[in-house]
Design a protein around this motif. Structure first.
Motif, PDB file in Angstrom:
ATOM      1  N   SER A 167      -0.119 -17.360   1.874  1.00 64.12           N
ATOM      2  CA  SER A 167       0.346 -17.134   0.545  1.00 64.12           C
ATOM      3  C   SER A 167       0.426 -15.538   0.276  1.00 64.12           C
ATOM      4  CB  SER A 167      -0.609 -17.748  -0.517  1.00 64.12           C
ATOM      5  OG  SER A 167      -1.840 -17.133  -0.328  1.00 64.12           O
ATOM      6  N   GLY A 168      -0.503 -14.627   1.027  1.00 67.05           N
ATOM      7  CA  GLY A 168      -0.404 -13.290   0.423  1.00 67.05           C
ATOM      8  C   GLY A 168       0.891 -12.515   0.911  1.00 67.05           C
ATOM      9  N   PRO A 169       1.183 -12.706   2.323  1.00 65.44           N
ATOM     10  CA  PRO A 169       2.442 -12.044   2.623  1.00 65.44           C
ATOM     11  C   PRO A 169       3.616 -12.573   1.887  1.00 65.44           C
ATOM     12  CG  PRO A 169       1.811 -13.230   4.376  1.00 65.44           C
ATOM     13  CD  PRO A 169       0.763 -13.121   3.514  1.00 65.44           C
ATOM     14  N   THR A 170       3.740 -13.795   1.560  1.00 64.59           N
ATOM     15  CA  THR A 170       4.748 -14.500   0.975  1.00 64.59           C
ATOM     16  C   THR A 170       5.053 -13.780  -0.330  1.00 64.59           C
ATOM     17  OG1 THR A 170       4.529 -16.635   2.205  1.00 64.59           O
ATOM     18  CG2 THR A 170       6.071 -16.423   0.219  1.00 64.59           C
ATOM     19  N   ARG A 171       3.965 -13.751  -1.378  1.00 62.37           N
ATOM     20  CA  ARG A 171       3.943 -13.150  -2.620  1.00 62.37           C
ATOM     21  C   ARG A 171       4.417 -11.676  -2.578  1.00 62.37           C
ATOM     22  NH1 ARG A 171      -0.874 -14.060  -3.414  1.00 62.37           N
ATOM     23  NH2 ARG A 171      -1.094 -16.020  -4.491  1.00 62.37           N
ATOM     24  N   SER A 172       3.520 -10.886  -1.547  1.00 61.30           N
ATOM     25  CA  SER A 172       4.020  -9.468  -1.539  1.00 61.30           C
ATOM     26  C   SER A 172       5.746  -9.340  -1.233  1.00 61.30           C
ATOM     27  CB  SER A 172       3.325  -8.869  -0.426  1.00 61.30           C
ATOM     28  OG  SER A 172       2.011  -8.666  -0.915  1.00 61.30           O
ATOM     29  N   ALA A 173       6.131 -10.167  -0.535  1.00 60.25           N
ATOM     30  CA  ALA A 173       7.686  -9.939   0.052  1.00 60.25           C
ATOM     31  C   ALA A 173       8.495 -10.574  -1.062  1.00 60.25           C
ATOM     32  CB  ALA A 173       8.017 -11.108   1.195  1.00 60.25           C
ATOM     33  N   ILE A 174       7.972 -11.137  -2.069  1.00 62.06           N
ATOM     34  CA  ILE A 174       8.727 -11.515  -3.115  1.00 62.06           C
ATOM     35  C   ILE A 174       9.116 -10.507  -4.172  1.00 62.06           C
ATOM     36  CG2 ILE A 174       8.686 -12.767  -5.251  1.00 62.06           C
ATOM     37  CD1 ILE A 174       7.167 -15.221  -3.585  1.00 62.06           C
ATOM     38  N   ILE A 175       7.984  -9.688  -4.204  1.00 59.18           N
ATOM     39  CA  ILE A 175       8.011  -8.351  -5.257  1.00 59.18           C
ATOM     40  C   ILE A 175       9.195  -7.551  -5.124  1.00 59.18           C
ATOM     41  CG2 ILE A 175       6.693  -6.441  -6.007  1.00 59.18           C
ATOM     42  CD1 ILE A 175       4.106  -7.631  -5.557  1.00 59.18           C
ATOM     43  N   PRO A 176       9.537  -7.201  -4.315  1.00 59.29           N
ATOM     44  CA  PRO A 176      10.969  -6.104  -4.041  1.00 59.29           C
ATOM     45  C   PRO A 176      12.191  -7.122  -4.555  1.00 59.29           C
ATOM     46  CG  PRO A 176       9.647  -5.977  -2.067  1.00 59.29           C
ATOM     47  CD  PRO A 176       9.053  -7.114  -2.857  1.00 59.29           C
ATOM     48  N   VAL A 219       9.062  -0.377  -7.497  1.00 56.13           N
ATOM     49  CA  VAL A 219       8.122  -1.068  -6.523  1.00 56.13           C
ATOM     50  C   VAL A 219       6.725  -0.295  -6.503  1.00 56.13           C
ATOM     51  CG1 VAL A 219       7.792  -1.306  -3.899  1.00 56.13           C
ATOM     52  CG2 VAL A 219       9.913  -2.028  -5.262  1.00 56.13           C
ATOM     53  N   PRO A 220       6.675   0.993  -6.488  1.00 58.39           N
ATOM     54  CA  PRO A 220       5.320   1.545  -6.502  1.00 58.39           C
ATOM     55  C   PRO A 220       4.631   1.249  -7.897  1.00 58.39           C
ATOM     56  CG  PRO A 220       6.847   3.182  -5.729  1.00 58.39           C
ATOM     57  CD  PRO A 220       7.828   2.041  -6.325  1.00 58.39           C
ATOM     58  N   ALA A 221       5.120   1.165  -9.025  1.00 54.84           N
ATOM     59  CA  ALA A 221       4.445   0.661 -10.422  1.00 54.84           C
ATOM     60  C   ALA A 221       4.068  -0.830 -10.069  1.00 54.84           C
ATOM     61  CB  ALA A 221       5.333   0.955 -11.406  1.00 54.84           C
ATOM     62  N   GLN A 226       1.485  -0.057   1.138  1.00 51.62           N
ATOM     63  CA  GLN A 226       2.210  -1.233   0.537  1.00 51.62           C
ATOM     64  C   GLN A 226       3.685  -0.682   0.254  1.00 51.62           C
ATOM     65  OE1 GLN A 226       2.940  -4.073   0.761  1.00 51.62           O
ATOM     66  NE2 GLN A 226       1.776  -5.477  -0.457  1.00 51.62           N
ATOM     67  N   THR A 227       3.544   0.415  -0.525  1.00 51.73           N
ATOM     68  CA  THR A 227       4.989   0.969  -0.994  1.00 51.73           C
ATOM     69  C   THR A 227       5.761   1.542   0.181  1.00 51.73           C
ATOM     70  OG1 THR A 227       4.196   1.762  -3.143  1.00 51.73           O
ATOM     71  CG2 THR A 227       6.225   2.858  -2.117  1.00 51.73           C
ATOM     72  N   ILE A 228       5.369   2.245   1.349  1.00 48.74           N
ATOM     73  CA  ILE A 228       5.928   2.535   2.459  1.00 48.74           C
ATOM     74  C   ILE A 228       6.502   1.618   3.182  1.00 48.74           C
ATOM     75  CG2 ILE A 228       5.440   3.533   4.615  1.00 48.74           C
ATOM     76  CD1 ILE A 228       3.658   5.366   3.484  1.00 48.74           C
ATOM     77  N   LEU A 229       5.501   0.245   3.231  1.00 48.99           N
ATOM     78  CA  LEU A 229       6.084  -0.874   4.073  1.00 48.99           C
ATOM     79  C   LEU A 229       7.183  -1.561   3.384  1.00 48.99           C
ATOM     80  CD1 LEU A 229       5.535  -2.806   6.412  1.00 48.99           C
ATOM     81  CD2 LEU A 229       4.177  -3.997   4.910  1.00 48.99           C
ATOM     82  N   GLN A 230       7.316  -1.793   2.068  1.00 45.50           N
ATOM     83  CA  GLN A 230       8.238  -2.357   1.390  1.00 45.50           C
ATOM     84  C   GLN A 230       9.588  -1.631   1.217  1.00 45.50           C
ATOM     85  OE1 GLN A 230       6.213  -3.400  -2.247  1.00 45.50           O
ATOM     86  NE2 GLN A 230       5.399  -5.484  -1.765  1.00 45.50           N
ATOM     87  N   VAL A 231       9.334  -0.498   1.165  1.00 45.70           N
ATOM     88  CA  VAL A 231      10.678   0.419   1.133  1.00 45.70           C
ATOM     89  C   VAL A 231      11.352   0.701   2.285  1.00 45.70           C
ATOM     90  CG1 VAL A 231      11.460   2.511   0.598  1.00 45.70           C
ATOM     91  CG2 VAL A 231      10.080   1.536  -1.022  1.00 45.70           C
TER      92      VAL A 231
END
Length: 429
Positions: free
Chosen positions: A143-152, A160-162, A349-354
């Motif tokens: 659930s954790g990575p799925t939720r985080s991957a949804i945000i972008p 994304v940083p905010a 988290q921001t570095i990873l998502q961007v």
């Protein structure tokens, strides 16, 4: 339901903000309905999750009288976290992320209900606690990575940083309220009531997941097997910035996480009672305060330097807290550590998502979850084992100091990470 493309909202033209708004946390992402529901569900449910996070080690210590067994909870959580975190991230790149979030959330809820049952039955089994911790960890690992991957997919890139700051601030608020609530519940009622609070609050997370739009993969479809996991790991290895962002967090959590010592030192150093709740809540108090004054975070470009300094600040503050024999001084120092941790978490988290493209985000978040959640569990095991050999002071203080030294040496030895700024993308190795 909206299409995946419709869930990515266009950015509004930038506006000049008043000075006070530049300091306070940026709440702009909350204007977006899907993100707001996800944020609310996660925030409420995380309070209950933290109640359980305190109740389980306290129950384990009550059953066994051993910090080593409390540390074993970290190992029980770590194994499924690694296996299901990596696999779950690959699945999140292959299927509808809304469906996957729903299924994994149900697994978490069922494990919590099982904790209620064992407490009501008075089983008092250390092995059963280890088993249920492992099941909870498996559900969280997906659930954790799925939720985080949804945000972008729910907010524009520049927000994304905010969004990450809001998430971490709310999670840390839960980490303040949850342990304090756990201290009250455990003092006045029972383990069953503590686990029951978690089960009730977690229904908000289930509701939030159900209300999400369908989120089918937008890039190339992958088969969620070993090959996809390997591709994700190879992507990280070939990107020094990503690799270092994970490495410094592993060092911080493995060497400078004193959490497994809290039940023992609360009794030995601070007279027991509500002290354990304050120790568990202290770092989160600092994180919440840092999050509420985080308007500056999104404007920092030298994120590699900022991340390094934040992790070193965490290690120094943790080491100092281990020398304190006054509860409130220890709480203040742990709060300083928590403020540093909030800053480092947002940048990681921001570095990873961007840096990662959407078709890689599930796997990247899977690795992130393994590191972020697995690191503290390894830290629990390290702290419990070291305490059994050298005592709590050496286990606590020595780990914090070693964290500072290792992070400083590692950061300056990787120039690409040290020079990294927020405009760099994954196209640059």
């Amino acid at each position: 339901m909206s299409s995946p493309e419709e869930t990515q909202v266009a950015a509004a033209p930038p506006k000049e903000l008043p000075r006070w708004r530049r300091i306070l946390v940026d709440t702009t992402p909350l204007k977006l309905g899907p993100y707001r529901r996800l944020f609310t569900g996660q925030s409420v449910s995380f309070i209950g999750y933290q109640v359980t996070a305190v109740a389980v080690p306290v129950q384990m210590y009550a059953i066994t009288g051993s910090s080593f067994w409390v540390g074993m909870l970290g190992l029980a959580a770590l194994i499924p976290l690694i296996l299901f975190g990596l696999w779950g991230g690959a699945v999140a790149d292959a299927v509808d992320r809304r469906t996957l979030l729903l299924i994994s959330s149900v697994v978490l809820w069922v494990a919590t209900c099982a904790l209620v049952v064992q407490a009501l039955a008075g089983v008092d089994s250390a092995w059963l606690l280890l088993a249920l911790t492992a099941v909870q960890s498996a559900g969280f690992a997906v659930s954790g990575p799925t939720r985080s991957a949804i945000i972008p997919r729910l907010v524009p890139r520049e927000q994304v940083p905010a969004a990450n700051t809001l998430n971490f601030t709310a999670s840390n608020f839960g980490t303040v309220v949850g342990p304090l609530l756990a201290g009250v519940v455990l003092a006045r009622w029972s383990y069953a009531v503590a686990y029951g609070v978690d089960a009730v609050l977690f229904t908000m997370a289930l509701y939030a997941a159900f209300r999400l739009p369908h989120l089918e993969p937008t890039g190339e479809r992958v088969s969620p097997g070993l090959r996809a996991v390997g591709q994700g790991l190879a992507f990280i290895v070939l990107k020094p910035v990503l690799l270092m962002s994970f490495a410094v967090d592993i060092i911080a959590m493995v060497f400078a996480m004193p959490r497994a010592l809290f039940p023992q030192v609360a009794d030995d150093w601070f007279g027991g009672g509500a002290a354990v709740g304050w120790l568990f809540a202290a770092t989160a108090i600092g994180s919440v305060l840092a999050g509420l004054s985080s308007g500056w975070i999104g404007r920092v470009r030298r994120q590699g330097v900022a991340l390094t300094l934040a992790v070193m600040g965490w290690g120094v503050a943790v080491a100092a807290a281990g020398l304190a024999r006054n509860l409130w001084l220890a709480v203040v120092l742990l709060a300083v550590a928590g403020a540093s941790d909030l800053v480092s978490a947002v940048y990681r988290q921001t570095i990873l998502q961007v840096y990662a493209p959407d078709e890689m985000r599930g796997r990247m978040q899977g690795v992130f979850t393994v590191v972020v959640a697995g690191g503290p569990r390894l830290g629990d095991l390290r702290a419990g084992a070291t305490e059994s050999w050298l005592g709590p002071t050496v286990a606590w203080v020595g780990g914090g100091l070693l964290c500072v030294v290792l992070v400083a040496v590692l950061a300056v030895s990787v120039p690409k990470f040290w020079r990294y700024d927020g405009t760099t993308t994954g196209s640059t190795p």
